[in-house]
Design a protein around this motif. Structure first.
Motif, PDB file in Angstrom:
ATOM      1  N   THR A 176       0.808  -1.207   0.000  1.00 36.39           N
ATOM      2  CA  THR A 176       0.000   0.000   0.000  1.00 36.39           C
ATOM      3  C   THR A 176       0.846   1.264   0.000  1.00 36.39           C
ATOM      4  O   THR A 176       1.809   1.375   0.752  1.00 36.39           O
ATOM      5  CB  THR A 176      -0.910   0.028   1.250  1.00 36.39           C
ATOM      6  N   VAL A 177       0.445   2.197  -0.848  1.00 38.06           N
ATOM      7  CA  VAL A 177       0.975   3.552  -0.834  1.00 38.06           C
ATOM      8  C   VAL A 177      -0.060   4.451  -0.160  1.00 38.06           C
ATOM      9  O   VAL A 177       0.260   5.223   0.735  1.00 38.06           O
ATOM     10  CB  VAL A 177       1.293   4.048  -2.264  1.00 38.06           C
ATOM     11  N   THR A 178      -1.330   4.326  -0.596  1.00 41.77           N
ATOM     12  CA  THR A 178      -2.430   5.079   0.033  1.00 41.77           C
ATOM     13  C   THR A 178      -3.702   4.236   0.019  1.00 41.77           C
ATOM     14  O   THR A 178      -3.877   3.364  -0.831  1.00 41.77           O
ATOM     15  CB  THR A 178      -2.745   6.406  -0.704  1.00 41.77           C
ATOM     16  N   ILE A 179      -4.564   4.528   0.978  1.00 43.41           N
ATOM     17  CA  ILE A 179      -5.911   3.949   1.023  1.00 43.41           C
ATOM     18  C   ILE A 179      -6.884   5.087   1.289  1.00 43.41           C
ATOM     19  O   ILE A 179      -6.635   5.935   2.151  1.00 43.41           O
ATOM     20  CB  ILE A 179      -6.039   2.886   2.138  1.00 43.41           C
ATOM     21  N   ASN A 180      -7.968   5.105   0.540  1.00 39.89           N
ATOM     22  CA  ASN A 180      -9.052   6.058   0.775  1.00 39.89           C
ATOM     23  C   ASN A 180     -10.310   5.271   1.061  1.00 39.89           C
ATOM     24  O   ASN A 180     -10.513   4.187   0.507  1.00 39.89           O
ATOM     25  CB  ASN A 180      -9.262   6.960  -0.447  1.00 39.89           C
ATOM     26  N   ARG A 181     -11.163   5.853   1.895  1.00 36.24           N
ATOM     27  CA  ARG A 181     -12.333   5.106   2.334  1.00 36.24           C
ATOM     28  C   ARG A 181     -13.551   6.018   2.368  1.00 36.24           C
ATOM     29  O   ARG A 181     -13.440   7.185   2.721  1.00 36.24           O
ATOM     30  CB  ARG A 181     -11.920   4.493   3.667  1.00 36.24           C
ATOM     31  N   MET A 182     -14.705   5.467   1.979  1.00 36.33           N
ATOM     32  CA  MET A 182     -15.937   6.254   2.038  1.00 36.33           C
ATOM     33  C   MET A 182     -16.303   6.510   3.503  1.00 36.33           C
ATOM     34  O   MET A 182     -15.930   5.728   4.385  1.00 36.33           O
ATOM     35  CB  MET A 182     -17.074   5.571   1.276  1.00 36.33           C
ATOM     36  N   SER A 183     -17.009   7.586   3.736  1.00 35.92           N
ATOM     37  CA  SER A 183     -17.310   8.027   5.108  1.00 35.92           C
ATOM     38  C   SER A 183     -18.126   7.014   5.900  1.00 35.92           C
ATOM     39  O   SER A 183     -18.022   6.964   7.116  1.00 35.92           O
ATOM     40  CB  SER A 183     -18.036   9.368   5.088  1.00 35.92           C
ATOM     41  N   PHE A 184     -18.912   6.182   5.229  1.00 36.37           N
ATOM     42  CA  PHE A 184     -19.771   5.244   5.963  1.00 36.37           C
ATOM     43  C   PHE A 184     -19.361   3.785   5.778  1.00 36.37           C
ATOM     44  O   PHE A 184     -20.153   2.868   6.010  1.00 36.37           O
ATOM     45  CB  PHE A 184     -21.249   5.451   5.613  1.00 36.37           C
TER      46      PHE A 184
ATOM     47  N   VAL B 281      -9.144  -0.154   7.398  1.00 32.51           N
ATOM     48  CA  VAL B 281      -8.003  -0.849   6.797  1.00 32.51           C
ATOM     49  C   VAL B 281      -6.875   0.156   6.624  1.00 32.51           C
ATOM     50  O   VAL B 281      -7.074   1.242   6.086  1.00 32.51           O
ATOM     51  CB  VAL B 281      -8.382  -1.480   5.432  1.00 32.51           C
ATOM     52  N   LYS B 282      -5.675  -0.217   7.082  1.00 37.76           N
ATOM     53  CA  LYS B 282      -4.519   0.676   7.044  1.00 37.76           C
ATOM     54  C   LYS B 282      -3.495   0.283   5.979  1.00 37.76           C
ATOM     55  O   LYS B 282      -2.771   1.131   5.493  1.00 37.76           O
ATOM     56  CB  LYS B 282      -3.809   0.682   8.405  1.00 37.76           C
ATOM     57  N   LYS B 283      -3.426  -1.029   5.652  1.00 41.91           N
ATOM     58  CA  LYS B 283      -2.376  -1.463   4.732  1.00 41.91           C
ATOM     59  C   LYS B 283      -2.720  -2.816   4.132  1.00 41.91           C
ATOM     60  O   LYS B 283      -3.338  -3.649   4.783  1.00 41.91           O
ATOM     61  CB  LYS B 283      -1.045  -1.574   5.490  1.00 41.91           C
ATOM     62  N   PHE B 284      -2.277  -3.007   2.881  1.00 42.85           N
ATOM     63  CA  PHE B 284      -2.307  -4.305   2.204  1.00 42.85           C
ATOM     64  C   PHE B 284      -0.899  -4.650   1.746  1.00 42.85           C
ATOM     65  O   PHE B 284      -0.106  -3.778   1.408  1.00 42.85           O
ATOM     66  CB  PHE B 284      -3.179  -4.275   0.942  1.00 42.85           C
ATOM     67  N   LYS B 285      -0.621  -5.938   1.693  1.00 40.85           N
ATOM     68  CA  LYS B 285       0.547  -6.460   0.992  1.00 40.85           C
ATOM     69  C   LYS B 285       0.023  -7.624   0.177  1.00 40.85           C
ATOM     70  O   LYS B 285      -0.680  -8.485   0.711  1.00 40.85           O
ATOM     71  CB  LYS B 285       1.638  -6.929   1.947  1.00 40.85           C
ATOM     72  N   ARG B 286       0.336  -7.628  -1.112  1.00 40.81           N
ATOM     73  CA  ARG B 286      -0.219  -8.623  -2.030  1.00 40.81           C
ATOM     74  C   ARG B 286       0.944  -9.296  -2.753  1.00 40.81           C
ATOM     75  O   ARG B 286       1.809  -8.625  -3.292  1.00 40.81           O
ATOM     76  CB  ARG B 286      -1.127  -7.895  -3.024  1.00 40.81           C
ATOM     77  N   ILE B 287       0.938 -10.632  -2.746  1.00 43.51           N
ATOM     78  CA  ILE B 287       1.961 -11.395  -3.449  1.00 43.51           C
ATOM     79  C   ILE B 287       1.268 -12.302  -4.454  1.00 43.51           C
ATOM     80  O   ILE B 287       0.383 -13.078  -4.078  1.00 43.51           O
ATOM     81  CB  ILE B 287       2.816 -12.237  -2.474  1.00 43.51           C
ATOM     82  N   MET B 288       1.656 -12.174  -5.733  1.00 42.11           N
ATOM     83  CA  MET B 288       1.124 -13.025  -6.800  1.00 42.11           C
ATOM     84  C   MET B 288       2.302 -13.771  -7.404  1.00 42.11           C
ATOM     85  O   MET B 288       3.276 -13.139  -7.818  1.00 42.11           O
ATOM     86  CB  MET B 288       0.425 -12.184  -7.865  1.00 42.11           C
ATOM     87  N   LYS B 289       2.198 -15.098  -7.450  1.00 42.49           N
ATOM     88  CA  LYS B 289       3.317 -15.900  -7.936  1.00 42.49           C
ATOM     89  C   LYS B 289       2.804 -17.001  -8.849  1.00 42.49           C
ATOM     90  O   LYS B 289       1.880 -17.732  -8.486  1.00 42.49           O
ATOM     91  CB  LYS B 289       4.065 -16.513  -6.752  1.00 42.49           C
TER      92      LYS B 289
END
Length: 164
Positions: free
Chosen positions: A109-117, A123-131
């Motif tokens: 994650t670089v940034t996350i935006n979330r709707m008010s409701f 959620v603060k962070k994701f890390k995703r691994i695709m192999k």
């Protein structure tokens, strides 16, 4: 690689539709769960993939989660950016690299935006691994951090390539 932009060559193995009937979800404060999911990486001629995913409940086949977005490569590099909109009310901007030899992508994650409701927790962070583990087999692991829980494995699935 007909139909794939030349910039996508390092990640051309990702192209197409993938399906799993054995996705597994876990997280420290919820019960483990299973899911079915179809994901798709489609190139329409630009140096990026259009991305979509739909996960369903394994017994009821009702929708559980959806994502739409774009996986873009910086031409001439192994640098990637992944912009994803999630149906539960947030968008994530993840960046990372692909290891061409290992056929592995790691994004964080670089940034996350979330709707008010959107429902908590935040959620603060994701890390995703695709192999790519075999020519027709893709493994995806997603780690998630929330305001209540440190970065922890959340989803893991092995997908088979869907031909046609």
């Amino acid at each position: 690689m007909e139909g794939i932009h030349e910039a996508l060559t390092p990640i051309s193995w990702l192209s197409g539709r993938w399906s799993t009937k054995d996705g597994h979800g876990t997280y420290p404060n919820i019960s483990d769960f299973k899911y079915h999911e179809d994901i798709e990486f489609i190139c329409i001629g630009q140096p990026m993939y259009n991305f979509s995913s739909l996960s369903k409940h394994p017994e009821k086949q009702t929708p559980m989660h959806q994502e739409r977005g774009f996986l873009r490569i910086k031409p001439g590099t192994n640098e990637l950016a992944f912009m994803v909109s999630h149906n539960f009310g947030l968008t994530s901007h993840e960046e990372g690299t692909c290891d061409v030899e290992k056929k592995e992508i790691v994004l964080e994650t670089v940034t996350i935006n979330r709707m008010s409701f959107a429902k908590p927790p935040v959620v603060k962070k994701f890390k995703r691994i695709m192999k790519l583990v075999m020519p027709d087999t893709l493994e995806v692991t997603l780690f998630m951090e929330t305001e209540n829980t440190p970065l922890s494995e959340h989803l893991k699935a092995v997908y088979k390539k869907v031909e046609g």
